[in-house]
Scaffold this motif. Structure first.
Motif, PDB file in Angstrom:
ATOM      1  N   ASN A  82      -8.265 -11.650   7.289  1.00 42.34           N
ATOM      2  CA  ASN A  82      -9.384 -10.860   6.768  1.00 42.34           C
ATOM      3  C   ASN A  82     -10.574 -11.728   6.366  1.00 42.34           C
ATOM      4  N   GLN A 140      -4.125  -1.014  -2.823  1.00 41.13           N
ATOM      5  CA  GLN A 140      -4.899   0.141  -2.371  1.00 41.13           C
ATOM      6  C   GLN A 140      -5.517  -0.016  -1.002  1.00 41.13           C
ATOM      7  N   THR A 141      -5.623  -1.256  -0.541  1.00 40.56           N
ATOM      8  CA  THR A 141      -6.346  -1.462   0.708  1.00 40.56           C
ATOM      9  C   THR A 141      -5.635  -2.472   1.598  1.00 40.56           C
ATOM     10  N   ARG A 198      -7.503  -4.263   3.430  1.00 42.19           N
ATOM     11  CA  ARG A 198      -8.542  -5.300   3.514  1.00 42.19           C
ATOM     12  C   ARG A 198      -8.399  -6.256   2.327  1.00 42.19           C
ATOM     13  N   SER A 199      -7.207  -6.822   2.178  1.00 41.94           N
ATOM     14  CA  SER A 199      -6.926  -7.707   1.050  1.00 41.94           C
ATOM     15  C   SER A 199      -7.372  -9.130   1.359  1.00 41.94           C
ATOM     16  N   VAL A 232       0.846  -1.197   0.000  1.00 42.92           N
ATOM     17  CA  VAL A 232       0.000   0.000   0.000  1.00 42.92           C
ATOM     18  C   VAL A 232       0.885   1.252   0.000  1.00 42.92           C
TER      19      VAL A 232
END
Ligand SMILES: [Zn+2]
Length: 132
Positions: free
Chosen positions: A65, A55-56, A58-59, A49
């Motif tokens: 996750n 971008q997140t 929360r992959s 990131v």
């Protein structure tokens, strides 16, 4: 094609349904590929990131996750003559093989290349809706 040792290693800790898709795709694909990444640590995701390569946080690559506590994503790299290539059209062809494979084994699949912002050609994942 046969998955090489590196690919097999990178499938460890990946959700079995996604592994099924990758194995089927290896049978169907016209473009050779390797699995470059399955499970990813939060630490590595932070670095990606920071570099702008992701971008997140929360992959789906990060087991924590996902309810399954497994990686629900894989990254593939196309091989031409044994060399990794990043030409976009190769990834469109890989996506065709992966989607055909997903249908054949009855597993829903998302391709990062279909995302509207931040297209991620090497990335395939199980959908959050069906695999929270
Ligand atoms: Zn990915």
């Amino acid at each position: 094609m046969k998955l090489n040792e590196r690919s097999e290693k990178n499938l460890v800790g990946v959700h079995p349904d996604l592994v099924k898709v990758v194995r089927k795709a290896a049978e169907l694909t016209a473009v050779s590929f390797i699995v470059t990444e399955g499970v990813r640590t939060l630490e590595r995701q932070r670095q990606l990131v920071a570099k702008g390569a992701a971008q997140t946080l929360r992959s789906r690559h990060i087991p924590e996750n996902n309810q399954s506590r497994m990686s629900c994503a894989v990254d593939l790299a196309a091989l031409v003559g044994g060399q990794v290539r990043w030409d976009w059209p190769l990834y469109e062809r890989l996506a065709v093989a992966m989607k055909m494979a997903a249908q054949a084994v009855g597993v829903p699949l998302e391709w990062g290349g279909d995302w509207r912002s931040f297209k991620d050609g090497p990335h395939f994942q199980l959908p959050w809706q069906t695999y929270p």
